[in-house]
Enzyme design. Structure first.
Site, PDB file in Angstrom:
ATOM      1  N   ASP A 217      -6.277 -21.677 -39.653  1.00 55.69           N
ATOM      2  CA  ASP A 217      -6.813 -22.975 -39.237  1.00 55.69           C
ATOM      3  C   ASP A 217      -7.274 -22.860 -37.784  1.00 55.69           C
ATOM      4  OD1 ASP A 217      -7.330 -25.682 -39.028  1.00 55.69           O
ATOM      5  OD2 ASP A 217      -5.245 -26.230 -38.680  1.00 55.69           O
ATOM      6  N   THR A 218      -6.392 -23.148 -36.831  1.00 58.00           N
ATOM      7  CA  THR A 218      -6.776 -22.998 -35.422  1.00 58.00           C
ATOM      8  C   THR A 218      -6.953 -21.523 -35.044  1.00 58.00           C
ATOM      9  OG1 THR A 218      -4.490 -22.868 -34.664  1.00 58.00           O
ATOM     10  CG2 THR A 218      -5.469 -25.071 -34.768  1.00 58.00           C
TER      11      THR A 218
ATOM     12  N   GLU B  77      -2.023 -14.072 -44.955  1.00 57.40           N
ATOM     13  CA  GLU B  77      -1.784 -15.478 -44.611  1.00 57.40           C
ATOM     14  C   GLU B  77      -2.246 -16.425 -45.713  1.00 57.40           C
ATOM     15  OE1 GLU B  77      -2.024 -16.982 -40.754  1.00 57.40           O
ATOM     16  OE2 GLU B  77      -2.984 -15.179 -39.994  1.00 57.40           O
ATOM     17  N   ASP B  78      -1.618 -17.609 -45.727  1.00 55.38           N
ATOM     18  CA  ASP B  78      -2.054 -18.661 -46.641  1.00 55.38           C
ATOM     19  C   ASP B  78      -3.365 -19.272 -46.160  1.00 55.38           C
ATOM     20  OD1 ASP B  78      -0.804 -19.725 -44.378  1.00 55.38           O
ATOM     21  OD2 ASP B  78       0.460 -21.133 -45.461  1.00 55.38           O
TER      22      ASP B  78
ATOM     23  N   ASP C 123       2.215 -26.374 -48.221  1.00 55.13           N
ATOM     24  CA  ASP C 123       3.112 -27.499 -48.501  1.00 55.13           C
ATOM     25  C   ASP C 123       2.753 -28.742 -47.705  1.00 55.13           C
ATOM     26  OD1 ASP C 123       3.954 -26.606 -45.924  1.00 55.13           O
ATOM     27  OD2 ASP C 123       5.877 -27.608 -46.234  1.00 55.13           O
TER      28      ASP C 123
ATOM     29  N   ARG D 135       4.257 -26.480 -52.773  1.00 51.04           N
ATOM     30  CA  ARG D 135       3.996 -25.051 -52.578  1.00 51.04           C
ATOM     31  C   ARG D 135       3.787 -24.305 -53.888  1.00 51.04           C
ATOM     32  NH1 ARG D 135       4.936 -23.337 -47.277  1.00 51.04           N
ATOM     33  NH2 ARG D 135       6.739 -24.221 -46.252  1.00 51.04           N
TER      34      ARG D 135
HETATM   35  P1  5GP Z   1      -3.058 -22.019 -37.493  1.00 53.50           P
HETATM   36  O1  5GP Z   1      -3.490 -23.368 -36.989  1.00 53.50           O
HETATM   37  O2  5GP Z   1      -2.176 -21.336 -36.496  1.00 53.50           O
HETATM   38  O3  5GP Z   1      -4.271 -21.182 -37.870  1.00 53.50           O
HETATM   39  O4  5GP Z   1      -2.228 -22.255 -38.815  1.00 53.50           O
HETATM   40  C1  5GP Z   1      -0.842 -22.404 -38.758  1.00 53.50           C
HETATM   41  C2  5GP Z   1      -0.213 -22.786 -40.055  1.00 53.50           C
HETATM   42  O5  5GP Z   1      -0.438 -24.186 -40.243  1.00 53.50           O
HETATM   43  C3  5GP Z   1      -0.702 -22.159 -41.355  1.00 53.50           C
HETATM   44  O6  5GP Z   1      -0.124 -20.880 -41.594  1.00 53.50           O
HETATM   45  C4  5GP Z   1      -0.218 -23.186 -42.352  1.00 53.50           C
HETATM   46  O7  5GP Z   1       1.139 -22.948 -42.694  1.00 53.50           O
HETATM   47  C5  5GP Z   1      -0.340 -24.492 -41.590  1.00 53.50           C
HETATM   48  N1  5GP Z   1      -1.564 -25.203 -42.010  1.00 53.50           N
HETATM   49  C6  5GP Z   1      -2.756 -25.220 -41.398  1.00 53.50           C
HETATM   50  N2  5GP Z   1      -3.635 -25.965 -42.084  1.00 53.50           N
HETATM   51  C7  5GP Z   1      -2.980 -26.431 -43.179  1.00 53.50           C
HETATM   52  C8  5GP Z   1      -3.350 -27.252 -44.306  1.00 53.50           C
HETATM   53  O8  5GP Z   1      -4.495 -27.710 -44.495  1.00 53.50           O
HETATM   54  N3  5GP Z   1      -2.363 -27.505 -45.204  1.00 53.50           N
HETATM   55  C9  5GP Z   1      -1.097 -27.053 -45.087  1.00 53.50           C
HETATM   56  N4  5GP Z   1      -0.236 -27.386 -46.045  1.00 53.50           N
HETATM   57  N5  5GP Z   1      -0.708 -26.267 -44.046  1.00 53.50           N
HETATM   58  C10 5GP Z   1      -1.646 -25.951 -43.107  1.00 53.50           C
END
Ligand code: 5GP
Length: 187
Positions: A98-99, A94-95, A154, A160
């Protein structure tokens, strides 16, 4: 750099050494082979660097899911793995986590297919806004609660392909999505 709210968190050299460390971790751990499952689209630059730094021979595949609907927290798979992962070691690449909702969803989906093991390797970990607890086996960098762009991440399709990871001000981007183009893509 003059753009308001912009800060370079990792330079190109620091990204390179971080990827080298993660590749060494994976190469040591998965000597029997591994499936690297990249999450589209943000993980593409990271996965691409990772596979070339790794010294084992991984299989590479991709997953895409819909973004989370804000109120329901529901997602669905848009593109599934093509590889059969029964009995295999799988690493979700994964990049950013976050949540944790994306990671938890994919981990759950893949774990149901009788793999040997499902691990997670994320370039960025931002634990401040975690909603679901997730175990992250390999982490590039842990960052504070800041929005980041670059190295796959992005804003409305921009940034990106930057070779750096930068934190940016969401309010500046909301006003002008191209606000940081001048500073980050010098002519
Ligand atoms: P999750 O909240 O499910 O952990 O993350 C979901 C997706 O939200 C990540 O894979 C990413 O693509 C996007 N995302 C979350 N935080 C960031 C951030 O700080 N910057 C960007 N550009 N995308 C984010």
């Amino acid at each position: 750099m003059t753009a308001p709210g912009l800060e370079i968190l990792l330079t190109e050299e620091e990204i390179e050494s971080t990827v080298a460390r993660l590749a060494a971790e994976l190469s040591t751990r998965f000597t029997d082979g591994v499936v690297l499952a990249g999450l589209l689209r943000g993980s593409v630059p990271f996965l691409s660097d990772l596979v070339r730094a790794i010294t084992i021979r991984p299989l590479i595949d991709f997953i895409a899911i819909t973004p989370y609907a804000p109120n329901t927290g529901r997602v669905r798979m848009l593109k599934d793995l093509d590889i059969d992962i029964v009995g295999r070691d799988v690493v979700i690449v994964e990049d950013i986590v976050d949540t944790g909702l994306t990671t938890a969803f994919i981990h759950g989906e893949l774990s149901r297919r009788s793999p040997r093991r499902v691990c997670v390797c994320t370039f960025v970990d931002r634990p401040a806004r975690r909603v679901v607890p997730v175990e992250l086996d390999h982490v590039g960098i842990e960052i504070p609660d800041r929005f980041v762009i670059g190295y796959g991440l992005d804003h409305e399709g921009r940034y990106r392909n930057l070779r750096v990871l930068a934190s940016a001000a969401p309010e500046v981007l909301a006003e002008d999505p191209d606000a940081y183009v001048g500073a980050l893509y010098p002519a």
